[in-house]
Structures are given as C-alpha cells and as structure tokens.
Scaffold this active site. Sequence first.
Site, short mmCIF file in Angstrom:
data_model
loop_
_atom_site.label_atom_id
_atom_site.label_comp_id
_atom_site.label_asym_id
_atom_site.label_seq_id
_atom_site.Cartn_x
_atom_site.Cartn_y
_atom_site.Cartn_z
N VAL A 1 5.43 -0.83 2.59
CA VAL A 1 4.33 -1.00 3.68
C VAL A 1 3.31 -1.99 2.90
CG1 VAL A 1 2.58 0.10 4.94
CG2 VAL A 1 4.58 1.36 4.54
N ILE B 1 0.86 -1.35 -0.07
CA ILE B 1 -0.01 -0.15 0.06
C ILE B 1 1.09 1.30 -0.02
CG2 ILE B 1 -2.01 -0.86 1.46
CD1 ILE B 1 -1.11 0.11 3.75
N GLY B 2 2.21 1.14 0.06
CA GLY B 2 3.07 2.24 -0.05
C GLY B 2 4.53 1.93 0.34
N HIS B 3 5.34 2.77 0.16
CA HIS B 3 6.68 2.97 0.33
C HIS B 3 7.18 4.11 1.41
CE1 HIS B 3 5.90 0.95 -3.48
NE2 HIS B 3 7.00 0.18 -3.26
N GLY B 4 7.89 3.55 2.57
CA GLY B 4 8.38 4.42 3.51
C GLY B 4 9.71 4.75 3.20
N ALA B 5 10.19 5.64 4.30
CA ALA B 5 11.54 6.19 4.01
C ALA B 5 12.43 4.80 3.82
CB ALA B 5 12.03 6.88 5.31
N LYS C 1 5.14 -2.54 8.11
CA LYS C 1 6.47 -1.89 7.44
C LYS C 1 7.49 -2.93 7.38
CE LYS C 1 7.45 2.71 7.48
NZ LYS C 1 8.11 3.99 7.76
N ASP D 1 11.01 15.25 8.33
CA ASP D 1 10.55 14.88 7.19
C ASP D 1 8.91 14.95 7.33
OD1 ASP D 1 10.68 13.88 4.74
OD2 ASP D 1 10.52 12.14 5.10
N GLY E 1 11.53 1.24 4.09
CA GLY E 1 10.68 0.07 3.85
C GLY E 1 9.52 0.22 3.12
#
Length: 715
Positions: A390, A382-386, A405, A500, A388
Amino acid sequence: MSLFLSFFISILLCFFNGATTTQFDFSTLAISNLKLLGDARLSNGIVGLTRDLSVPNSGAGKVLYSNPIRFRQPGTHFPTSFSSFFSFSITNVNPSSIGGGLAFVISPDANSIGIAGGSLGLTGPNGSGSKFVAVEFDTLMDVDFKDINSNHVGFDVNGVVSSVSGDLGTVNIDLKSGNTINSWIEYDGLTRVFNVSVSYSNLKPKVPILSFPLDLDRYVNDFMFVGFSGSTQGSTEIHSIEWWSFSSSFGSSLGSGSGSPPPRANLMNPKANSVKSPPPLASQPSSSAIPISSNTQLKTSSSSSCHSRFCKENPGTIAGVVTAGAFFLALFAGALFWVYSKKFKRVERSDSFASEIIKAPKEFSYKELKAGTKNFNESRIIGHGAFGVVYRGILPETGDIVAVKRCSHSSQDKKNEFLSELSIIGSLRHRNLVRLQGWCHEKGEILLVYDLMPNGSLDKALFESRFTLPWDHRKKILLGVASALAYLHRECENQVIHRDVKSSNIMLDESFNAKLGDFGLARQIEHDKSPEATVAAGTMGYLAPEYLLTGRASEKTDVFSYGAVVLEVVSGRRPIEKDLNVQRHNVGVNPNLVEWVWGLYKEGKVSAAADSRLEGKFDEGEMWRVLVVGLACSHPDPAFRPTMRSVVQMLIGEADVPVVPKSRPTMSFSTSHLLLSLQDTLSDCNTVALNSSRSSSWSVPEHNVIIRSDDDHLV
C-alpha cells in the site's frame, strides 16, 4: 437517422418553450458545487450537517446545491418533474441522548438557516422563516409537531407539522442504526404524484413509503434551491449525507430509474451540470396551505398543439432546425468516433478483467497512479495488505491524497484473490467501510485506489502510538466495526463474510471513526445459503476454531474475530501475546488473550482486563458490558455467539448482554473417527497442530490452513 433527427428536433423545441433540464451527481461532493450553512461541513466526500461531539448539544446545518434550479416554466408555471437519490446515515455518539433529524429541502432562500431542535433547521423561532417544501427523516417524537413516532418520514410545507407521514418501522428501517440508508424522492410533473422510497439496499422498493397527489407549482417559485437540512435537539446525533444525485426536466415523466445509483458502485466524480446561468430569483407568492391535490386536469395536449402552431407558422425556422440538427448529429458522431478510437489505442486491457469489475467505481490510468506514488517509491509505502503493498499517493488532477494498493503477486490465483476485493467492496457502501475510489489494470499491474485514512490502522494506534487511545474513541471504534459487520452480514444484497477481521484491517479517519478494510479474503454468499468449505485463511488469534477445522466460514466466524478485536482494544494486548515481558503485563500472564480475560471474569474482576494506560478513565459499567460482549463473541461454540446486529444493540444499551458462563467452555468438534478439542487448535501461537496420534480416517490437510502475520497492514 430519422429517429435521431426527430429526437433532436423535440429537444430543440423544448428550448423554444423555455424549458430547462438540470442533472448532477456526486461521489465526492466538491466544495465548489455546494453552499454550506451553520454547522454543515464537508469531509472526505461526506457532508456532515451537525457537529460530531461526544456531549449533548443543539445545532443546525444546511447544505445546498450552489445554483438555483428552475421548478416552474415561465408564464405557464407548469411544474418540473424531478428525481433525487441520496444516501444518508444518522449516528449517535451517545445513544442515551437522542433527538433531531434531517430533511431533503426545496427552498427559495440560499442564505439563511432555521433554529436548532425539532425544527430540523427548516424554520425560525415560532415557525417563522422562508417558504419551503421538505421531506423529513425524524428521530424524535414531538407532540407539538404531531409526530407519529420517533422513526418516521414526513412531507412538510412551510412548517414541520407533516401533512403526510410514514412509519419507517413498517419497512424495517431504523434511522438511528448508524447504517447507510438510501432514499428516492420523485415528483412527476405530468401526473402530479409525489413519491418517497426508503431502503438499505441500492434497489429502489417497488412500493414507496409515501405516495400522494401534489400540485407542486402552488408551493414553489420559478427558481428554487435544493439540498439538505439537519439539526440536533440536546443530543449527540451526527447527520451525514454520503451521496446525492438530482435530475429534473419539463414536459415528461422521469423514468423509474431516474435518480437511482449506478450499478452496484460508488459514484464517479461530479458531472458538469446543465444549469444555464438562470436569471435572478423571482419573488413569487407561495401558499402556506398544507398540500391537498386539486382536481385540476393537466392538458397534456397544449404543448403539442403549441408545437403544431409553431411548425405551421414558422416553416423556415423548422427547416433550419432540421438542417442544423443533421449537421450537429454528424459532428457529434465524428467526435464520438475520435474519442473512442483514442481510448482504445491508449493501452491494452484485459477484456475478461473489465467484465469482472464492471461494477467498480472508476478506472484510473497507470500513468497517473505511477506519478502520484513517485514511481511507487519505497518512501511512499505505508503498509502491506493481504495481497499487495500500500502506497501513499496524490492524484495529479485533483490533488486528493489516496492510498494505492498494488498487487504484489504474479500468479493467477493471487490475482483472483486481489480481484475479489475489488468486486466485493465496489458494490458496498457504509460509513464504516473503507471507500474504494477506483482501480487500474494496465501493463500487467492491478491497482486499487482507496480513501487514505489519516490516523492509520487500529493496531498502530494501540501499540505503536506515543499517545494512549482514550476510552471514548475505543468505544466508538468498536461500535463502528460492529455496525459495518452487521451491514455485511444481513443488510446488503448478498451476505459478505469478511474472514479477516483484525485490528490491522481496521482503519481510522481524522475523527477516529472505524473503517473496516481489506476484502481480499472476503466471500459473498446469498442470504440463507450454507457456506462452502474453502481454504482456511487468516491470522492466528482471530480465527474461529470451527473455521480452522472445517474451512467453512460463516458470519459467526467473523463474530469470533470481532470478539478478539474487542478484547484487544479494551486490554491493549494482542490476541496472542508473543512478548511475555511487556512491561505493562506481568511475566507469566496467559499468552492467549481470550483465556486470560475469561479467567478474570471467573474471578469476578473482569474489569481488571482494562488497559492500564487508560489510568482508570472509563465508566466501569461500560467497561464490564464491552468485555462481556467480547467474551460472548469469543464463545467456542458458534451457536452461542450473538449476531452482529445484536452486538450493536448491546453496545448502545438497547439489549441486555447475554449470560456468559464463568468458566470458558471446552468445545469439541467430532466426526465418527475424530474428537479434536479446542485446546488442540489454539495451544500454539504460531502453528496449528493436529494430533496425529489419534486414530482417524479424516484429517485437515496442512495446506488448508494459511496463517497470516500480525504485521500485515492494509487500507
């Protein structure tokens, strides 16, 4: 061994005296443990006592622990000692309408709720209703109830005219701030002293705000229900209980640590409580007098003499108790050995890692997270973090939907950054921060488990949704993020610099409340200490110019990033617009959002920066105020930026907005050999260009600036 046997015998003798111990605590309040009345509701582990409406309303809600708790010993009516710790917040959707409050309540009645308004849902019309003992947190000064002010705590018996009150302003607590407030309510059945402590911190204050003698047994029945009640009085206040623990026992004082939160962490899943199917509620008369301590002295020797007589008259029973105690202790020790041997054999873990995250909420197994994400299937991303990826996951045991994550970096440096997110957010608790449920470190993997936010990230709501985010939602989001940053900067034990802050790191729950997330770049600093220079990292358009040049992050760098978010949310434009041909903007518009808005402000038409998709459905005065706050936060000189606490006050109308210069200031940063202008740092939307033609013995190495993509999404 004799010490353990003595302890075991004393516990058994307590049962001979009919004493009952109760203890429970919650991180996610299970519906099966609660009784919800009126407007009360349970959502994402938080109990809301009143309705979340943007229009003024009057209502009441109550939540009670579902099982009655013994408050007096049978026969003697000796009172219990108890301790309750809870975290709550009071938020006003519309700051112009204030009125209401909440109360911790002890009541024999589990089926009725009082009226809305100033009664806090405790009493019926004209003060009628059941008997109760309560500690109120009141946000409205009502002369009819003899309130001392509109920000106080009071002790109530059978009515809402407090017999003892305390001004929360004296301990720097603002009930209406929207911040998480912690309270400790304690009663010592031996000394007959009632204490109430309040703090923003997880550490209980040394001096309670209320402390007074009380014969509690005069005002309670043998069995009572405990919980919370809240009401609104023509206002938009939202009263939330975010965490709660309770413990009680007879014949001994609860220690000073009773009822306190676990060390720097959110709590674990609800523990099984020790209430043993009590008999039906006895109908006991209760005095309606305001509590005044009697001079009755507590005969603490009576219980010990009773024990002594019991021992002399029943030697066979005592021998049996001792034998049974030794047997059960041996059985218990064997069970402990078996459980821990199984635990240590289950999987290899890094001891150094465990020591770093001892403050984290809960440890999950790799097996359950792997199963919950369908073996980390790409369809669950469902997404990409700094640091990792998600995944959307479902916990097999509870069925809870979570965000998982997964650290996508193998280097130790990147893992350390990932771990910093865990160590920092695990120690924080605020309604506008994404809640960390737990962690996992197995098979060389590092995983973090968060609450899943159903409405995704703010940037997706602004730029990828088919629906236009209405103005009321945008205002609420900006206020929520400001409250979270104010908490991080000044209200938690160590100052936290997020580093951030951007729209893709702001998540939205089902009610579009903002939840700030991604603490992978965050740093903790002791209050009043200067920040150290580090590698500058973040996303272009949100980075403060002084941070790019010096690598020193301060709370004012977060303020600059917040200013960019404000202008982004209001205008519907990204801080650095890459596509100049977006239909809703004219070709040739300045790609730098701050410069564009400042230009409109100079021309006296700053409200023209409003997102055209809003179709003018907003209050122009509110729009002007929010835009000016955004420009103030975007000032090139950090000394002229407001604090986040003052930003909150500006947004809710408690403080005037600052005077912002008509033309955007040109700030220069210099050493004895360098003069580098603001335009040099922000002229390119993809790179940071340092003018190497200048003669200088000082420079910013290229590797000291890490630019992150706007496409980074996280929980």
